[in-house]
Write an enzyme that holds these catalytic residues in place. Structure first.
Site, PDB file in Angstrom:
ATOM      1  N   TYR A 130       0.876  -1.204   0.090  1.00 21.09           N
ATOM      2  CA  TYR A 130       0.048  -0.106   0.023  1.00 21.09           C
ATOM      3  C   TYR A 130       0.908   1.247  -0.062  1.00 21.09           C
ATOM      4  O   TYR A 130       1.817   1.313   0.827  1.00 21.09           O
ATOM      5  CB  TYR A 130      -0.866  -0.012   1.141  1.00 21.09           C
ATOM      6  CG  TYR A 130      -1.793   1.387   1.409  1.00 21.09           C
ATOM      7  CD1 TYR A 130      -2.746   1.392   0.346  1.00 21.09           C
ATOM      8  CD2 TYR A 130      -1.709   2.208   2.159  1.00 21.09           C
ATOM      9  CE1 TYR A 130      -3.676   2.510   0.413  1.00 21.09           C
ATOM     10  CE2 TYR A 130      -2.440   3.211   2.541  1.00 21.09           C
ATOM     11  CZ  TYR A 130      -3.472   3.476   1.420  1.00 21.09           C
ATOM     12  OH  TYR A 130      -4.163   4.629   1.439  1.00 21.09           O
ATOM     13  N   ASP A 159       9.304   2.779  -0.062  1.00 21.76           N
ATOM     14  CA  ASP A 159       8.102   3.381   0.786  1.00 21.76           C
ATOM     15  C   ASP A 159       8.062   2.992   2.407  1.00 21.76           C
ATOM     16  O   ASP A 159       7.763   2.000   2.891  1.00 21.76           O
ATOM     17  CB  ASP A 159       6.952   2.975   0.485  1.00 21.76           C
ATOM     18  CG  ASP A 159       5.550   3.546   0.997  1.00 21.76           C
ATOM     19  OD1 ASP A 159       5.878   4.149   2.116  1.00 21.76           O
ATOM     20  OD2 ASP A 159       4.444   3.617   0.546  1.00 21.76           O
ATOM     21  N   LYS A 204       3.741   8.679   8.929  1.00 22.00           N
ATOM     22  CA  LYS A 204       3.269   8.145  10.256  1.00 22.00           C
ATOM     23  C   LYS A 204       4.304   8.677  11.255  1.00 22.00           C
ATOM     24  O   LYS A 204       4.055   9.443  11.747  1.00 22.00           O
ATOM     25  CB  LYS A 204       3.177   6.664  10.302  1.00 22.00           C
ATOM     26  CG  LYS A 204       1.953   6.446   9.222  1.00 22.00           C
ATOM     27  CD  LYS A 204       1.609   4.885   9.192  1.00 22.00           C
ATOM     28  CE  LYS A 204       0.336   4.849   8.062  1.00 22.00           C
ATOM     29  NZ  LYS A 204       0.385   4.049   6.945  1.00 22.00           N
TER      30      LYS A 204
HETATM   31  C1  LIG Z   1      -0.003   4.501   5.640  1.00 18.90           C
HETATM   32  C2  LIG Z   1       0.740   4.596   4.581  1.00 18.90           C
HETATM   33  C3  LIG Z   1       0.819   5.109   3.254  1.00 18.90           C
HETATM   34  C4  LIG Z   1      -0.271   6.381   3.297  1.00 18.90           C
HETATM   35  O1  LIG Z   1       0.131   7.291   4.331  1.00 18.90           O
HETATM   36  P1  LIG Z   1      -1.234   8.354   4.832  1.00 18.90           P
HETATM   37  O2  LIG Z   1      -0.613   9.337   5.651  1.00 18.90           O
HETATM   38  O3  LIG Z   1      -2.275   7.505   5.270  1.00 18.90           O
HETATM   39  O4  LIG Z   1      -1.449   8.990   3.637  1.00 18.90           O
HETATM   40  C5  LIG Z   1       1.763   5.075   2.314  1.00 18.90           C
HETATM   41  N1  LIG Z   1       2.430   4.019   2.214  1.00 18.90           N
HETATM   42  C6  LIG Z   1       2.544   3.002   3.457  1.00 18.90           C
HETATM   43  C7  LIG Z   1       3.367   1.856   3.328  1.00 18.90           C
HETATM   44  C8  LIG Z   1       1.558   3.144   4.606  1.00 18.90           C
HETATM   45  O5  LIG Z   1       1.657   2.194   5.446  1.00 18.90           O
END
Ligand SMILES: *Cc1c(COP(=O)(O)O)cnc(C)c1O
Length: 426
Positions: free
Chosen positions: A142, A235, A263
């Protein structure tokens, strides 16, 4: 007293599904979400006064636990000085420096307001800097909800797929928007060609349950990207500054060309960041011709909170966080074994996953989805929630311990898991 059900009913009138992010709904576990009134450390209390030991921790945004006094003080201090200016501030530099100091190879970062924005902008940068179009991602990873990345994404998107809803992840994403997105299976190094601008990967996948990279996967991606001149992007929105001070980059020893973060670095406030070498980042406006901007980017409150969190987390703290996660994972595993419930509890450092069913730990989205399709998670989730333990209301999420989780919290959690596992076996 207001009840969760009343707020859920009331919220539906003004907010779709009464939630501002679908992962918060109880769609995949059934029932009514608890509405949080407040949190402190490892705990949250809902509007009915029920107390939970919280392993959601805002999906990893709170690494110190809720309402950490130092973070609260930093936010208060910043707020008194004004919450946004539209001019640069020292706090932004402090957060950027803290990040660059910690992640090997990262030289320069641009701050944004969410992880979605970070990955979306980084991909524009990758395409602009390479002059190529194609983006390769992995099924079950994701990367936020921007159009080009909503192809076989994990997390809440995966729950929709599970329920048999639109397979191209989301209505409203045009075929054109994903035409340059290629989805490959996780943990297999794809063969690339020179149309590929960037390969984006969760270096430890944490949005299809927890799926670590198999030995050689990240190294193989590095080599294949180098072979065709594509950029490799980690990511690290979940893994960054959580897997260790230097995140998955330090943990794996494999360096990326581009990173996204989120995060943890906001200390519970809205922040994301993307970064790379100074050379690659120089393609961004105002230095270069790739446009990217944001009214609230590098927000003074958020950067104050984030800088405080990063400075609080020492190497020893990261080890302690992993030790807490180990107690949780070992305890859950023991609970299922004792009750003879087939389950696997993978752990990577501070990250803990849970897959029901026997066999090997899943290495890709197909295996993760197969485990989820057994339909056992809702019973576990509700059993734990009824005992005052809050895990995420979706089977594709991981469990987040925070620095505030005590030995007693972990013991209580494991005791509850023994009871719930017994019921599940019965
Ligand atoms: C949570 C998440 C995102 C998106 O971050 P948001 O602040 O919710 O837009 C992107 N990449 C990864 C791996 C994530 O866990």
């Amino acid at each position: 007293m207001t009840t969760n059900s009343e707020l859920y009913e009331r919220g539906q009138h003004s907010i779709p599904g009464a939630v501002n992010s679908p992962v918060r709904s109880f769609r995949s576990v059934g029932g009514v979400p608890y509405f949080v009134d407040r949190g402190s450390g490892s705990r949250v209390w809902d509007v009915e006064g029920a107390e939970y030991i919280d392993y959601v921790q805002s999906y990893g945004a709170s690494i110190l636990g809720h309402a950490n006094p130092k973070v609260v003080a930093a936010i208060e201090h910043a707020a008194r000085k004004g919450s946004t200016f539209g001019a640069p501030t020292l706090n932004e530099i402090l957060l950027a420096e803290a990040m660059v100091d910690r992640v090997p190879g990262l030289e320069s970062v641009r701050l944004v307001s969410s992880g979605t924005e970070a990955t979306m902008s980084a991909i524009r940068l990758a395409r602009g800097a390479t002059g190529r179009n194609v983006l390769v991602k992995f099924a079950g990873n994701y990367h936020g909800h921007s159009d080009a990345l909503l192809a076989e994404a994990g997390s809440g998107v995966a729950e929709g797929v599970l329920l048999g809803e639109s397979a191209p992840d989301s209505a409203g994403v045009t075929p054109g928007a994903v035409a340059d997105t290629i989805v490959a299976p996780y943990n297999v190094v794809p063969t690339l060609d020179d149309s590929v601008a960037v390969v984006i990967v969760e270096p430890v996948a944490a949005n299809m349950g927890l799926v670590p990279p198999v030995p050689g996967f990240l190294e193989g991606l590095r080599a294949e990207c180098d072979r065709v001149g594509a950029l490799l992007m980690f990511d690290e929105v979940i893994t960054g500054f959580r897997l260790g001070r230097g995140g998955a980059t330090q943990w794996s020893g494999v360096s990326a060309d581009l990173w996204s973060f989120g995060k943890v670095i906001g200390g519970g406030l809205p922040v994301g960041a993307f970064g790379a070498s100074s050379e690659i980042m120089s393609h961004l406006a105002p230095l270069g011709d790739i446009y990217q901007a944001g009214t609230l980017s590098g927000n003074p409150l958020a950067t104050a909170a984030g800088t405080t969190v990063l400075s609080e987390m020492s190497e020893a703290d990261h080890q302690s966080l992993s030790a807490k996660a180990k107690v949780l994972a070992d305890g859950l595993r023991d609970a299922f074994e004792t009750a003879d419930v087939a389950a696997r509890v993978p752990r990577v450092g501070p990250l803990v996953g849970l897959f029901f069913g026997g066999g090997e730990d899943p290495v890709d989205y197909g295996a993760a989805a197969e485990s989820v399709s057994l339909g056992r998670y809702p019973e576990f989730f509700h059993g734990m929630l009824a005992r005052g333990i809050a895990f995420a209301p979706g089977p594709y999420e991981v469990f987040f311990t925070s620095m505030a989780h005590s030995d007693a919290d972990l013991d209580r959690t494991v005791d509850a898991a023994h009871e719930v596992a017994k019921h599940m076996a019965g």
